[in-house]
Design a protein around this motif. Structure first.
Motif, PDB file in Angstrom:
ATOM      1  N   ASP A 183      44.533  34.148  32.193  1.00  0.00           N
ATOM      2  CA  ASP A 183      45.429  34.615  33.248  1.00  0.00           C
ATOM      3  C   ASP A 183      45.570  36.129  33.307  1.00  0.00           C
ATOM      4  OD1 ASP A 183      47.033  35.111  31.055  1.00  0.00           O
ATOM      5  OD2 ASP A 183      48.634  33.729  31.635  1.00  0.00           O
ATOM      6  N   LYS A 184      44.911  36.849  32.375  1.00  0.00           N
ATOM      7  CA  LYS A 184      44.869  38.313  32.463  1.00  0.00           C
ATOM      8  C   LYS A 184      43.609  38.798  33.170  1.00  0.00           C
ATOM      9  CE  LYS A 184      48.650  39.050  30.030  1.00  0.00           C
ATOM     10  NZ  LYS A 184      49.022  37.664  29.703  1.00  0.00           N
ATOM     11  N   TYR A 185      42.718  37.866  33.440  1.00  0.00           N
ATOM     12  CA  TYR A 185      41.451  38.219  34.097  1.00  0.00           C
ATOM     13  C   TYR A 185      41.600  38.110  35.608  1.00  0.00           C
ATOM     14  CZ  TYR A 185      36.518  38.059  35.411  1.00  0.00           C
ATOM     15  OH  TYR A 185      35.302  38.313  35.987  1.00  0.00           O
ATOM     16  N   GLU A 186      41.159  39.139  36.319  1.00  0.00           N
ATOM     17  CA  GLU A 186      41.256  39.152  37.779  1.00  0.00           C
ATOM     18  C   GLU A 186      40.135  38.307  38.367  1.00  0.00           C
ATOM     19  OE1 GLU A 186      41.345  43.241  39.012  1.00  0.00           O
ATOM     20  OE2 GLU A 186      43.469  43.447  38.515  1.00  0.00           O
ATOM     21  N   CYS A 187      40.430  37.034  38.501  1.00  0.00           N
ATOM     22  CA  CYS A 187      39.434  36.049  38.951  1.00  0.00           C
ATOM     23  C   CYS A 187      39.520  35.869  40.470  1.00  0.00           C
ATOM     24  CB  CYS A 187      39.710  34.734  38.256  1.00  0.00           C
ATOM     25  SG  CYS A 187      38.613  33.381  38.710  1.00  0.00           S
ATOM     26  N   CYS A 188      38.409  35.813  41.136  1.00  0.00           N
ATOM     27  CA  CYS A 188      37.045  35.985  40.651  1.00  0.00           C
ATOM     28  C   CYS A 188      36.281  36.800  41.697  1.00  0.00           C
ATOM     29  CB  CYS A 188      36.368  34.646  40.448  1.00  0.00           C
ATOM     30  SG  CYS A 188      36.849  33.780  38.924  1.00  0.00           S
ATOM     31  N   THR A 189      35.241  37.513  41.281  1.00  0.00           N
ATOM     32  CA  THR A 189      34.577  38.457  42.181  1.00  0.00           C
ATOM     33  C   THR A 189      33.061  38.350  42.195  1.00  0.00           C
ATOM     34  OG1 THR A 189      34.634  40.126  40.430  1.00  0.00           O
ATOM     35  CG2 THR A 189      36.442  40.161  42.024  1.00  0.00           C
ATOM     36  N   PHE A 190      32.487  37.484  41.366  1.00  0.00           N
ATOM     37  CA  PHE A 190      31.025  37.374  41.348  1.00  0.00           C
ATOM     38  C   PHE A 190      30.538  36.510  42.497  1.00  0.00           C
ATOM     39  CE2 PHE A 190      27.272  34.863  40.462  1.00  0.00           C
ATOM     40  CZ  PHE A 190      26.346  35.842  40.185  1.00  0.00           C
ATOM     41  N   ARG A 191      29.394  36.928  43.092  1.00  0.00           N
ATOM     42  CA  ARG A 191      28.682  36.114  44.080  1.00  0.00           C
ATOM     43  C   ARG A 191      27.215  36.037  43.674  1.00  0.00           C
ATOM     44  NH1 ARG A 191      29.265  39.244  49.435  1.00  0.00           N
ATOM     45  NH2 ARG A 191      29.279  41.032  48.011  1.00  0.00           N
ATOM     46  N   GLY A 192      26.655  34.826  43.719  1.00  0.00           N
ATOM     47  CA  GLY A 192      25.233  34.668  43.448  1.00  0.00           C
ATOM     48  C   GLY A 192      24.400  35.437  44.453  1.00  0.00           C
ATOM     49  N   SER A 193      23.164  35.737  44.073  1.00  0.00           N
ATOM     50  CA  SER A 193      22.308  36.506  44.980  1.00  0.00           C
ATOM     51  C   SER A 193      20.840  36.240  44.692  1.00  0.00           C
ATOM     52  CB  SER A 193      22.590  38.004  44.854  1.00  0.00           C
ATOM     53  OG  SER A 193      22.331  38.472  43.542  1.00  0.00           O
TER      54      SER A 193
END
Length: 606
Positions: A275-285
């Motif tokens: 809950d301290k992690y700013e989820c989520c920002t990854f996108r596959g490519s």
């Protein structure tokens, strides 16, 4: 598809132990690891499995691998103390592949790409995993015996071997790429990139007059793409495919002419629960790279919309979305239509998006998305989330039914083509590449779980597709681990052979008969491995098991002077050329048992 332990992201200060007191590995474990590894769920391995790993592997995982984000804030001394506590061994520094004792005495001959080969993941642009010229006949399969064994300098066997004539290219979980003699297992060269290399190596020609005649291409878990001299291992170029801190490359690159096509995945669904992690920002490519220079030609995300701030969780952490749609597997090339096809993984957030759990067609030349067929919307999943909407957990939780295996492009008797796609739901789909990927038929072959269903790959000839099903968990009356043959034209199941009851040489712990690993096909015979360490040959005509070899039954005296132990067969499958079958035994990341054996089989072991 990932290894996960949800440690706190905060630094551990060793308060109360004194300024100069050495770090307490046991205390660090309880603070950071125990909540997951003492009561493992989903894809989290138990502490007993971590204890079997080499200390260098634990350190690599914490510093550059899948646990890098979770270990954020730990000092080097703390990482070392935690490693010693887990493994009971002192790290000896990086494993030096230059110390391999089995150096080939004679120099290697020239590379010939027309020689017998299995190049990359699927052995062709269409990812059929079919070897039409194996140097083996169906009647040879029951006579296969071990010719030689190589012991990896690590405790897990991960990548799938690539064969180019008399050269064999293999990769390791501790960051080595090694070139062996395919006939004897002696070593020509090795290099250390410092991070796990899961993807198969792809070999291709370079222009005359350059630094090398041939390049070997691969990617690592830090999301770097490499080109090295295929004859010497000397680095030619490297490119960072994605700057996201948990981006990685697990799918093998595919080469066509002067372009290298590279998929990008991540482990953000593993780190996202904190809950301290700013989820989520990854996108596959998907990336197209100039294979000669390493210059990026185009990059296209599987989710076109950039992540935006959404809600804040109870800890006050800002959350984002959409995110996910990692591309775990090698892309499939369609030169006729100038297209490239991939399967994507689940979504990480509640933000609606069409990219996850989809088959996507990209334009080969420009990277533009031509069409998307999202089979399962709202498959929002973060590992170990047991309470939807609590912390970073998606409010609408999905089953985690990725497309983790490469699509297969095949011809139909009427002259049309079909795109075959296998999902962790256990469903095999047939899609129309001429009509925006419209579904032609589907066949549910397994019950489906977060670990498959259809997990890593299937194989096809001109008329039939052969599909292994994992189904590692669930009630006995719903699980369907095994191998099925399906008629490509209609989706009709021709036969199904259930996986034999699990029989693990290491005992009952983590023993399963899941058929997760990618299948491999030669004329008349299908090869498919199970999580209990057995590799089997099936008659393609009726599914009868004609050969069964337990790769973990006993240790091997390896050609490089060490002892090799087999374990679980998972992820990459067998590769075959010139009468020899090559197989890694010991994946053991999530289910089953790790091991370090590369086995070469030939008729009567000759």
């Amino acid at each position: 598809m990932t290894l996960a332990c949800f440690w706190g992201i905060r630094a551990t200060s060793q308060e109360g132990t004194g300024k100069d007191a050495p770090p307490d590995g046991a205390n660090l474990y309880q603070q950071r690891c125990g909540v997951c590894h003492d009561n493992p769920q989903d894809r989290t391995p138990p502490k007993s499995i971590l204890a079997r790993r080499a200390p260098e592997e634990i350190i690599a995982s914490l510093m550059t691998g899948s646990m890098k984000t979770q270990a954020n804030g730990l000092k080097e001394s703390e990482i070392r103390a935690l490693t010693v506590y887990l493994t009971g061994k002192q790290p000896g520094g990086l494993i030096d592949p230059g110390d391999l004792p089995n150096r080939c005495q004679a120099p290697a001959g020239p590379i010939n790409l027309k020689a017998p080969h299995w190049n990359g993941w699927g052995n062709d642009y269409y990812n059929t995993r079919y070897q039409p010229h194996p140097g083996l006949k169906p009647e040879d399969a029951p006579r296969l015996k071990v010719k030689w064994v190589f012991a990896y300098p690590t405790t897990q066997a991960m990548g799938q071997p690539t064969i180019i004539g008399d050269r064999l290219y293999v990769t390791t979980s501790s960051g080595q790429v090694i070139c062996l003699n395919a006939q004897t297992g002696c070593a020509y060269w090795a290099l250390n990139v410092g991070a796990t290399v899961r993807a198969s190596v792809t070999v291709g020609p370079l222009p005359a007059g350059g630094k090398a005649k041939f390049a070997a291409y691969f990617g690592d878990v830090r999301a770097y793409v490499y080109a090295v001299d295929a004859e010497t291992g000397k680095e030619l170029w490297r490119l960072k495919a994605d700057d996201h801190p948990v981006a990685r490359i697990t799918g093998s690159p595919v080469l066509h002419q002067n372009r290298l096509y590279v998929p990008v995945s991540s482990v953000e669904e593993a780190v996202g629960r904190n809950d301290k992690y700013e989820c989520c920002t990854f996108r596959g490519s998907m990336l197209a790279i100039d294979a000669y220079t390493g210059k990026l030609i185009w990059k296209t995300y599987s989710i076109p919309d950039e992540p935006k701030p959404s809600r804040k969780n109870a800890a006050g952490t800002q959350l984002y979305g959409p995110a996910g749609a990692a591309i775990w597997s090698a892309p499939t090339l369609d030169l006729k239509r100038g297209a490239l096809y991939v399967g994507t993984g689940n979504s990480y957030t509640d933000a609606p998006t069409g990219g996850p759990d989809a088959i996507i067609a990209f334009d080969l030349e420009t990277g533009k998305i031509r069409w998307v067929n999202q089979v399962l919307p709202n498959d929002n999943f973060i590992i170990n989330c047991r309470q939807p909407g609590v912390g970073n957990c998606p409010k609408e939780a999905g089953p985690d039914f990725d497309f983790g295996s490469s699509p297969i492009l095949r011809n139909l008797p009427n002259g049309k083509q079909v795109l075959l796609a296998g999902q962790k739901s256990g469903i095999l789909f047939a899609l129309d590449p001429d009509n925006q990927g419209k579904k032609l038929w589907e066949n549910k072959l397994g019950s489906g779980t977060a670990l498959g269903g259809i997990e890593w790959g299937f194989a096809a000839d001109a008329t039939t597709v052969y599909v292994p099903v994992a189904d590692p968990f669930g009630a006995p009356d719903t699980r369907k681990p095994g191998l099925s043959a399906v008629k490509i034209a209609t989706g009709e199941t021709l036969w199904r052979t259930p996986a034999p009851a699990a029989k693990c040489a290491w005992g009952a712990q983590r023993c399963a008969n899941a058929q997760s690993a990618a299948a491999t096909l030669i004329p008349g015979v299908v090869f498919s491995g199970t999580a209990d360490g057995h590799m089997r040959a099936y008659a393609a005509s009726d599914g009868k098991i004609i050969w069964d070899f337990d790769t973990a039954a006993e240790p091997y005296n390896a050609v490089n002077g060490k002892q090799a132990r087999g374990g679980t067969i998972d992820a990459g499958g067998a590769t075959i050329a010139n009468g020899i079958l090559y197989l890694n035994s010991g994946y053991g990341v999530i289910i089953g048992m790790p091991g370090n054996a590369l086995l070469a089989f030939s008729v009567d072991g000759k």
